[in-house]
Design a protein around this motif. Structure first.
Motif, PDB file in Angstrom:
ATOM      1  N   HIS A  31     -14.532  20.905   5.055  1.00  0.00           N
ATOM      2  CA  HIS A  31     -13.073  20.443   4.733  1.00  0.00           C
ATOM      3  C   HIS A  31     -13.077  19.066   4.606  1.00  0.00           C
ATOM      4  N   THR A  32     -13.958  18.296   4.430  1.00  0.00           N
ATOM      5  CA  THR A  32     -13.878  16.958   4.562  1.00  0.00           C
ATOM      6  C   THR A  32     -13.560  16.529   3.044  1.00  0.00           C
ATOM      7  N   GLN A  33     -12.541  15.308   3.148  1.00  0.00           N
ATOM      8  CA  GLN A  33     -12.020  14.744   1.969  1.00  0.00           C
ATOM      9  C   GLN A  33     -12.721  13.338   2.035  1.00  0.00           C
ATOM     10  N   GLU A  34     -13.497  13.092   1.011  1.00  0.00           N
ATOM     11  CA  GLU A  34     -14.246  12.021   0.743  1.00  0.00           C
ATOM     12  C   GLU A  34     -13.398  10.710   0.611  1.00  0.00           C
ATOM     13  N   TYR A  35     -12.751  10.137   1.464  1.00  0.00           N
ATOM     14  CA  TYR A  35     -11.558   9.235   1.292  1.00  0.00           C
ATOM     15  C   TYR A  35     -11.480   8.278   0.313  1.00  0.00           C
ATOM     16  N   PRO A  36     -12.571   7.200   0.450  1.00  0.00           N
ATOM     17  CA  PRO A  36     -12.558   5.946  -0.536  1.00  0.00           C
ATOM     18  C   PRO A  36     -12.553   6.712  -1.883  1.00  0.00           C
ATOM     19  N   ASP A  37     -13.251   7.537  -2.257  1.00  0.00           N
ATOM     20  CA  ASP A  37     -13.732   8.175  -3.501  1.00  0.00           C
ATOM     21  C   ASP A  37     -12.433   9.058  -3.885  1.00  0.00           C
ATOM     22  N   VAL A  38     -11.894  10.108  -3.068  1.00  0.00           N
ATOM     23  CA  VAL A  38     -10.964  10.849  -3.230  1.00  0.00           C
ATOM     24  C   VAL A  38      -9.596  10.522  -2.288  1.00  0.00           C
ATOM     25  N   LYS A  39      -8.562  10.291  -3.054  1.00  0.00           N
ATOM     26  CA  LYS A  39      -7.338  10.000  -2.272  1.00  0.00           C
ATOM     27  C   LYS A  39      -6.688  10.809  -1.601  1.00  0.00           C
ATOM     28  N   PRO A  40      -6.183  10.891  -0.332  1.00  0.00           N
ATOM     29  CA  PRO A  40      -5.589  12.032   0.225  1.00  0.00           C
ATOM     30  C   PRO A  40      -4.184  12.350  -0.348  1.00  0.00           C
ATOM     31  N   GLU A  41      -3.723  13.496  -0.378  1.00  0.00           N
ATOM     32  CA  GLU A  41      -2.461  13.898  -0.824  1.00  0.00           C
ATOM     33  C   GLU A  41      -1.911  14.126   0.387  1.00  0.00           C
ATOM     34  N   LEU A  42      -0.865  13.062   0.460  1.00  0.00           N
ATOM     35  CA  LEU A  42      -0.001  12.748   1.890  1.00  0.00           C
ATOM     36  C   LEU A  42       1.340  13.392   1.273  1.00  0.00           C
ATOM     37  N   PRO A  43       1.958  14.137   2.372  1.00  0.00           N
ATOM     38  CA  PRO A  43       3.527  14.761   2.502  1.00  0.00           C
ATOM     39  C   PRO A  43       4.534  13.599   2.186  1.00  0.00           C
ATOM     40  N   PRO A  44       5.638  13.685   1.486  1.00  0.00           N
ATOM     41  CA  PRO A  44       6.501  12.582   1.442  1.00  0.00           C
ATOM     42  C   PRO A  44       7.032  12.044   2.542  1.00  0.00           C
ATOM     43  N   ARG A  45       6.951  12.930   3.890  1.00  0.00           N
ATOM     44  CA  ARG A  45       7.518  12.062   4.797  1.00  0.00           C
ATOM     45  C   ARG A  45       6.285  11.311   5.658  1.00  0.00           C
ATOM     46  N   SER A  46       5.308  11.123   4.978  1.00  0.00           N
ATOM     47  CA  SER A  46       4.156  10.389   5.683  1.00  0.00           C
ATOM     48  C   SER A  46       4.620   9.031   6.141  1.00  0.00           C
ATOM     49  N   ARG A  47       4.055   8.587   7.240  1.00  0.00           N
ATOM     50  CA  ARG A  47       4.551   7.194   8.062  1.00  0.00           C
ATOM     51  C   ARG A  47       3.470   6.229   7.656  1.00  0.00           C
ATOM     52  N   GLY A  48       3.642   5.579   6.500  1.00  0.00           N
ATOM     53  CA  GLY A  48       2.491   4.852   6.116  1.00  0.00           C
ATOM     54  C   GLY A  48       2.959   3.333   6.082  1.00  0.00           C
ATOM     55  N   VAL A  49       4.100   3.022   5.392  1.00  0.00           N
ATOM     56  CA  VAL A  49       4.618   1.825   5.641  1.00  0.00           C
ATOM     57  C   VAL A  49       6.155   2.076   5.399  1.00  0.00           C
ATOM     58  N   ILE A  50       6.759   0.785   5.661  1.00  0.00           N
ATOM     59  CA  ILE A  50       7.987   0.743   5.694  1.00  0.00           C
ATOM     60  C   ILE A  50       8.611  -0.160   4.327  1.00  0.00           C
ATOM     61  N   ALA A  51       9.488   0.573   3.596  1.00  0.00           N
ATOM     62  CA  ALA A  51       9.796  -0.433   2.406  1.00  0.00           C
ATOM     63  C   ALA A  51      11.274  -0.757   2.663  1.00  0.00           C
ATOM     64  N   LEU A  52      11.607  -1.999   2.017  1.00  0.00           N
ATOM     65  CA  LEU A  52      12.990  -2.280   2.232  1.00  0.00           C
ATOM     66  C   LEU A  52      13.737  -2.380   0.999  1.00  0.00           C
ATOM     67  N   LEU A  53      14.890  -1.928   0.713  1.00  0.00           N
ATOM     68  CA  LEU A  53      15.858  -2.261  -0.367  1.00  0.00           C
ATOM     69  C   LEU A  53      16.824  -3.312   0.094  1.00  0.00           C
ATOM     70  N   ALA A  54      16.565  -4.483  -0.433  1.00  0.00           N
ATOM     71  CA  ALA A  54      17.499  -5.565  -0.050  1.00  0.00           C
ATOM     72  C   ALA A  54      18.655  -5.732  -0.153  1.00  0.00           C
ATOM     73  N   GLU A  55      19.028  -4.976  -1.362  1.00  0.00           N
ATOM     74  CA  GLU A  55      20.401  -4.921  -1.805  1.00  0.00           C
ATOM     75  C   GLU A  55      21.249  -4.004  -1.012  1.00  0.00           C
ATOM     76  N   ASN A  56      20.609  -3.237  -0.372  1.00  0.00           N
ATOM     77  CA  ASN A  56      21.602  -2.254   0.651  1.00  0.00           C
ATOM     78  C   ASN A  56      21.883  -2.944   2.006  1.00  0.00           C
ATOM     79  N   CYS A  57      20.980  -4.044   2.253  1.00  0.00           N
ATOM     80  CA  CYS A  57      21.086  -4.534   3.668  1.00  0.00           C
ATOM     81  C   CYS A  57      22.280  -5.506   3.899  1.00  0.00           C
TER      82      CYS A  57
END
Lengths: 162, 320
Positions: A31-57
Motif C-alpha cells: 500500500h506504500t506511496q513512495e512520497y517524495p517520488d510520488v505525490k499523494p492525492e489529497l482530498p479537497p478538504r485536506s488541512r494543509g495550509v491556510i490561504a488568505l484572500l486579502a480583498e475579502n478581509c
C-alpha cells in the motif's frame, strides 16, 4: 489457568491461519506511496495550509480572537473616504496592514476559517512548507495570499443534500 | 607444510567472509519479506536498487554512535559480552559443510562441536544482562538462561536422532547418509530442531528475553553503537548457523541436481529456506508468555524429541 472458551479453536489452526494471512499479504501489492517520488492525492478538504484572500478581509479580528493558540496577527488602520459631490458624509473603511499566521503555533483546528464571516480564509491541501528556521514558519500576508492559487474548488454537495 | 598453512588461512578467511555476508543477506531478506507481509515496501532508497544497502548504512550509523558503558556496569564483563556471541557462531559456522569439501574445518564430531559452541552464545547474553547493572537486563538474562536450559535438551535430542539415523557424528557423514526417506522419517525431529533453534536464538515467538515491550530489549538495554550491532549480528549469524545446520541434517545438504559442482549452492538454498521460515514465523505469530514458553519445551518438544529418538532407533535396528 486457561479459560474453557479458549479450547474452542485449537492452537495449530490459529497459527496456520496467521501464516496464511501474512503469505497472502506478501503476494498482494504493497500500500506504500513512495512520497517524495510520488505525490499523494489529497482530498479537497485536506488541512494543509491556510490561504488568505486579502480583498475579502475586513480586519474584523474574529479569527484572531477565536484562535485557540493566538497564532494570528492582524494590524489595520482606518481610512476616511471623502463624501461625494452630491453631499452626504465621509465614510470610514478598515485597511489591512498586516495579516500573519504563525504555523509553528497553529494546530490546524480550522476555527479561523469557520468563523470568518466574509470568506477570506481557506484550507489548501499544500503541506510542503517545512523550514530549517522556526521563525520562517510565520507566513505574512503576501505568502498567505500565494496559497490562494492552490485552494481547490469546494467539493460538490452530496446527492440528496438540502 | 606451508601449503597446509595457506589452506588453513584461506579457509578461515572464507568463513569470516561468509560470517559477515550471510547474516546481512538474511537481515535484508527479513527487512523486505517482513515489509511485504505487512503490506509495506521496506527499505527502498539506500544503494539505489530496492534499498539493498540498508544494512550497510545501518552499520555505518552504529559505528558512529557513542560507546557508552554505564557507571553501575561491571565494565570488563560488559565490554566482553558482545564478543562471546559473535565468536560462538563464528566457530559454529566454521564446521558446517556447504559441500563435501567446502567447509572451514573438518571436525570428526562436527555436530557435537556445533551444538556445544552455539550454547556459548547464550552465556554472552547472560553476561550482558548480569553486568549491565539494570533490572530489565537482569530479568531478560534470567529469562534467556531459563530458555536455554529448556530448549537445549530437545535440540540435542533431535540432533541425536539425526546422528543415530546416519550412524555418524560428522556433519559431512550425516549429509552423505541422507536419503529422501528422511523427509518423512525425521520430520518430527526437524520440527523439534526448528522450534528449539528459534527459541535458542530468542526469535519470535520465543523472544520473551528480549521483548522490547516488556523488558526493553532485555540484556541489550544498556548497549549502544557497535556493541549493540554485534548482538544483532550474532542474532542473524545464529539464524544462518541454525538454518544451514538443519539443511545439512534434514535436507541432505548439498544433495540435489548437478551436486557435483553446484552442491554448495544447494546447501545455501536449503538453509535460506529455513531462514525464510524463521522470518515468516516472526511476522505471523505473537510472543509466548514466559510460562507458556516453558510449557511448549517440556510438555511438547521433549516428548516429541524422545518419540523421534525411539522411532529412529527402531528404524535403524530394523534396516541394519
Amino acid at each position: 489457568m486457561s479459560r474453557p472458551d479458549q479450547h474452542k479453536h485449537g492452537l495449530v489452526p490459529g497459527l496456520v491461519k496467521g501464516m496464511a494471512t501474512t503469505a497472502r499479504t506478501m503476494t498482494s501489492h504493497a500500500h506504500t506511496q513512495e512520497y517524495p517520488d510520488v505525490k499523494p492525492e489529497l482530498p479537497p478538504r485536506s488541512r494543509g495550509v491556510i490561504a488568505l484572500l486579502a480583498e475579502n478581509c475586513t480586519s474584523c479580528m474574529l479569527c484572531a480572537r477565536e484562535c485557540p493558540d493566538w497564532c494570528i496577527y492582524i494590524d489595520s488602520h482606518k481610512e476616511t473616504i471623502p463624501a461625494g459631490p452630491e453631499g452626504g458624509r465621509d465614510r470610514q473603511q478598515n485597511v489591512l496592514d498586516r495579516f500573519a499566521i504563525d504555523f509553528s503555533l497553529c494546530m490546524y483546528c480550522g476555527i479561523c476559517i469557520e468563523v470568518c464571516p466574509f470568506d477570506a480564509l481557506f484550507w489548501s491541501p499544500e503541506f510542503e512548507y517545512a523550514e530549517t528556521d522556526i521563525r520562517d514558519m510565520l507566513h505574512e500576508k503576501d505568502r498567505l495570499g500565494e496559497w490562494m492559487a492552490t485552494v481547490p474548488p469546494p467539493p460538490a454537495t452530496d446527492p440528496g443534500a438540502q | 607444510m606451508s601449503h597446509d598453512v595457506v589452506e588453513v588461512v584461506l579457509r578461515a578467511v572464507c568463513v569470516l567472509a561468509a560470517f559477515l555476508v550471510l547474516p546481512l543477506v538474511v537481515g535484508q531478506t527479513e527487512h523486505k519479506v517482513m515489509a511485504h507481509m505487512q503490506g509495506r515496501l521496506g527499505p527502498m532508497y539506500p544503494g539505489g536498487f530496492h534499498g539493498w544497502a540498508q544494512l550497510v548504512a545501518d552499520g555505518v550509523k552504529f559505528a558512529q554512535k557513542e560507546d557508552i558503558v554505564p557507571i553501575a556496569a561491571d565494565k570488563r564483563v560488559f565490554r566482553l559480552a558482545p564478543a562471546l556471541g559473535i565468536v560462538a557462531y563464528l566457530l559454529a559456522l566454521a564446521v558446517i559443510p556447504l559441500d563435501a569439501h567446502v567447509f572451514g574445518a573438518n571436525v570428526d564430531d562436527g555436530l557435537i562441536w556445533a551444538i556445544a559452541v552455539t550454547g556459548i552464545g547464550t552465556v554472552g547474553t547472560l553476561m550482558a544482562g548480569w553486568s549491565s547493572g539494570n533490572k530489565y537486563a537482569l530479568i531478560g538474562a534470567m529469562r534467556s538462561a531459563a530458555q536455554l536450559l529448556s530448549y537445549e535438551l530437545p535440540l540435542i535430542l533431535s540432533c541425536a536422532s539425526f546422528a543415530i539415523a546416519a550412524g555418524s557424528l560428522s556433519l559431512v557423514g550425516i549429509a552423505h547418509a541422507w536419503t529422501p526417506w528422511w523427509l518423512l522419517w525425521q520430520l518430527p525431529g526437524a520440527i523439534v530442531f526448528l522450534v528449539a533453534a528459534t527459541a535458542e536464538l530468542q526469535r519470535v515467538p520465543f523472544d520473551a528475553p528480549v521483548a522490547d515491550s516488556e523488558v526493553v530489549m532485555g540484556p541489550y538495554t544498556e548497549y549502544t553503537g557497535l556493541r549493540f550491532a554485534f548482538f544483532l549480528l550474532a542474532e542473524y549469524a545464529g539464524i544462518v548457523v541454525m538454518s544451514l545446520l538443519l539443511a545439512v541434517l534434514y535436507l541432505g545438504g548439498w544433495t540435489g541436481p548437478f551436486d557435483g559442482y553446484l552442491g554448495w549452492l544447494w546447501t545455501l538454498l536449503k538453509g535460506f529456506l529455513f531462514a525464510l521460515i524463521i522470518i515468516w514465523m516472526r511476522v505471523s505469530w505473537p510472543r509466548l508468555r514466559e510460562d507458556q514458553l516453558q510449557r511448549v519445551a517440556w510438555l511438547g518438544l521433549v516428548p516429541l524429541a524422545l518419540l523421534q529418538l525411539a522411532i529412529t532407533a527402531v528404524g535403524v535396528v530394523l534396516t541394519a
